[in-house]
Design an enzyme around this catalytic site. Sequence first.
Site, short mmCIF file in Angstrom:
data_model
loop_
_atom_site.label_atom_id
_atom_site.label_comp_id
_atom_site.label_asym_id
_atom_site.label_seq_id
_atom_site.Cartn_x
_atom_site.Cartn_y
_atom_site.Cartn_z
N PHE A 177 -7.37 19.81 -24.78
CA PHE A 177 -8.07 18.72 -25.03
C PHE A 177 -9.23 18.35 -24.37
O PHE A 177 -9.59 19.33 -23.30
CB PHE A 177 -7.21 17.28 -24.60
N ASP A 178 -10.17 17.64 -24.68
CA ASP A 178 -11.66 17.80 -24.12
C ASP A 178 -12.00 17.43 -22.82
O ASP A 178 -12.46 18.16 -22.12
CB ASP A 178 -12.70 16.69 -24.97
N ALA A 205 0.45 13.87 -22.94
CA ALA A 205 0.25 12.55 -23.42
C ALA A 205 1.01 11.93 -24.57
O ALA A 205 1.30 10.86 -24.47
CB ALA A 205 -1.34 12.53 -23.71
N ASP A 226 0.72 19.34 -20.87
CA ASP A 226 -0.37 18.24 -21.12
C ASP A 226 0.39 17.29 -22.03
O ASP A 226 0.33 17.72 -23.17
CB ASP A 226 -1.68 18.84 -21.55
N HIS A 245 -20.14 13.59 -26.47
CA HIS A 245 -19.87 12.79 -27.60
C HIS A 245 -19.76 11.28 -27.03
O HIS A 245 -20.06 10.36 -28.25
CB HIS A 245 -18.67 13.36 -28.47
N TYR A 276 0.76 -1.02 -0.06
CA TYR A 276 0.12 0.06 -0.06
C TYR A 276 0.72 1.23 -0.04
O TYR A 276 0.75 2.18 -0.75
CB TYR A 276 -0.95 -0.20 1.22
N LYS A 313 -0.91 6.89 -23.67
CA LYS A 313 -0.54 7.17 -25.10
C LYS A 313 0.87 6.71 -25.06
O LYS A 313 1.43 5.70 -25.13
CB LYS A 313 -0.69 8.61 -25.20
C1 LIG Z 1 -5.69 11.31 -23.61
C2 LIG Z 1 -5.55 12.72 -23.21
C3 LIG Z 1 -5.88 13.33 -21.77
C4 LIG Z 1 -6.60 12.54 -21.04
O1 LIG Z 1 -6.17 11.49 -20.66
P1 LIG Z 1 -7.01 10.00 -19.98
O2 LIG Z 1 -6.01 9.16 -19.63
O3 LIG Z 1 -7.74 9.63 -21.42
O4 LIG Z 1 -7.74 10.32 -19.06
C5 LIG Z 1 -5.51 14.63 -21.76
N1 LIG Z 1 -4.87 15.27 -22.41
C6 LIG Z 1 -4.59 14.64 -23.85
C7 LIG Z 1 -3.78 15.47 -24.91
C8 LIG Z 1 -4.92 13.38 -24.22
O5 LIG Z 1 -4.58 12.95 -25.29
#
Ligand SMILES: *Cc1c(COP(=O)(O)O)cnc(C)c1O
Length: 458
Positions: free
Chosen positions: A124-125, A217, A215, A450, A72, A258
């Site tokens: 990003f969304d 990914a 951000d 979506h 843990y 990613k």
């Molecule tokens: C996928 C993504 C996120 C969110 O990550 P999740 O692992 O899907 O929650 C945030 N920003 C970007 C640019 C992404 O491609």
Amino acid sequence: MKLPYAESFKIKMVENIRKSTRQEREQWIKDARYNLFNLRSDQVFIDLLTDSGTGAMSDGQWSELMLGDESYAGASSYYKMKQAVKDICGFEYFLPTHQGRAAENVLFSTLVKQGDFIPGNSHFDTTKGHIEFRKATAIDCTIDEAFNTTLDHPFKGNIDLDKLEFVLQSNPKEHVPFIVVTITCNSSGGQPVSMENIKDVRALADKYGVKVLFDSARFAENAYFIKTREAAYQDKSIKEIVKEMFSFADMMTMSSKKDAIVNMGGFIGMRDHELFREASMYNILFEGFITYGGMSGRDMNALAKGLYEGTEFDYLESRIGQVAFLGEKLKNFGVPVLQPFGGHAIFIDAKKFLPNVPKEEYQAQTLAVELYIEGGVRGVEIGTLLADRDPLSRKNRYPALDLVRLTIPRRVYTNNHMEYTAVALANVYERRDRITKGMKIKWEAPLLRHFTVELERA
Ligand SMILES: *Cc1c(COP(=O)(O)O)cnc(C)c1O
């Protein structure tokens, strides 16, 4: 002759997939209320919905699963991941989270408050969702070139410095908790941000005393584009470029699904100890104790390994080469694709593809449905449905681009699958003049609609 790229891996295990008939697909997509997220995966032949968590782990990563420490607190897996985050990204402090949006939730709970403004490049969304959920505003400062789908510009993810400076000038810094730099910029087509732009954004941030969040990914894919498109970096390794990129950020959020090539996982990287302490509280509240944060030990191990593998040049060359292979095929068939090709996906310009479908009837969604019916290929709409409604007027936002994204999972499909996909889309393109009707909404959620929207034919 110059030797072509080839995959930097060979295949040790396979997963069987099955074709279906057109008749079956017509019924299935109707039953799914014309929302491709509602399809069962066994109703899909080639799944290009997302590159998120769909990659194939290596034998090295699978071996790491066996070494996971499920304690843990203070698990060795936590320290393995901490070391990898330090080695690859250079951040002293980090918090594991179960995925990228969880990292946003934790960090934004610490930093974002009502009435704030958060400038960035096509947020990003989920990032935008987490901003608007806190009654703050995301301001898109992407360069205008990004919205011209055929313009050849090497770094369409770049931030327009004038737009950014305007936001910084017109708001007190207490109301700008940070600038978001999305590398690569998903919503504008997987387009990279140049090192030069990153440095300029950092300089502006320093001038106005605000923080910079990456951000991240697809940070490794961004580094690949810097290496191959920015002259000063052609002789640097991907790992060197990645280190330099992150040196200009105060913090990072990461969806490890990613570029860390795992099926689940994420993290926050930080330099500031005080911020780490504050964010730790929310991590414990939302994710779990700070040494596992929603991940099992084995998953942290695989993630750590993935960070090293995902920043290998040969891997990135074959990955991005495969995406370009699909893009070239489509281009040769005359299909309107966004250029230059993105790092993780090919984007189809649905406004140009289906000009006879009115924009009020969701051109990109209509095209995604047609492609599924044609060949069992599942893409995804990145357009009007994804953009949600304006939070105040509740009207559709109609973004500049209404796109279908064909997203390539990492180390999963062969170029024959790409060829098949290109031919399926070319077939739809051949009958495009006869597609005059789109979709209408039967039901939608107030935010991030979506994923769950229900549609019918208009
Ligand atoms: C996928 C993504 C996120 C969110 O990550 P999740 O692992 O899907 O929650 C945030 N920003 C970007 C640019 C992404 O491609």
